[in-house]
Scaffold this active site. Structure first.
Site: not given
Ligand code: 4NP
Length: 159
Positions: A10, A13, A15-17, A127
């Site tokens: 994702c 790294n 939240c989702r992955s 997201d």
């Molecule tokens: P992820 O979520 O891609 O599912 O880990 C996010 C985590 C952090 C950010 C965006 C999405 N960020 O902008 O810091």
């Protein structure tokens, strides 16, 4: 027999992955297949490298008995594309980024998480970072569906 190696990807790294990694590990464990798999996750960006998963994501996962233990790291090209059998993005931006990071002869390993869903019609894992509780629940709902589908696909595909 060689292990089937899966990398979930994702943006950050956190939240989702890492959730996909933990849901898939839990599923293969329940099926007594842990020894046949190597499962990891990574981010398109390294902004959160070295950090554990987002606290909110961890709390929602724990309510389903899913423990998020992975530490964020960035995708490594070309190494990850050579090493893993499946490289699975969460949304269309991840897909675009993965295709541009991948060596040309490894793009066949890339797929999108929602392609494995059988219950949900979502075309991405949204997201959840800037949203509320419902977003984190939706991530887990989609991932549980997709991981079931992915395991069935791998069992049929042979690798
Ligand atoms: P992820 O979520 O891609 O599912 O880990 C996010 C985590 C952090 C950010 C965006 C999405 N960020 O902008 O810091």
């Amino acid at each position: 027999m060689d292990k089937t190696k899966i990398l979930f990807v994702c943006l950050g790294n956190i939240c989702r992955s890492p959730s996909a990694e933990a849901v898939m590990k839990s599923l293969v464990d329940k099926n007594g297949m842990s020894n046949s798999f190597e499962i990891d996750s990574a981010g398109i960006t390294g902004y959160h490298a070295g950090e554990p998963a987002d606290q909110r994501m961890q709390r929602h996962a724990i309510n389903r008995n899913i423990r998020l233990t992975s530490i964020s790291r960035q995708v490594k090209s070309p190494d990850d594309f050579k090493y893993f059998d499946y490289i699975i993005g969460m949304d269309d931006q991840n897909m675009e980024d993965l295709y541009s990071l991948s060596p040309n002869d490894k793009t066949g390993k890339i797929s999108k998480m929602t392609d494995y869903c059988t219950q949900h019609t979502n075309t991405s894992v949204p997201d959840p970072y800037y949203g509320g509780a419902a977003g984190f629940e939706l991530v887990l709902d989609i991932l549980e569906d997709a991981c079931e589908g992915l395991l069935n696909y791998i069992e049929q595909d042979g690798k």
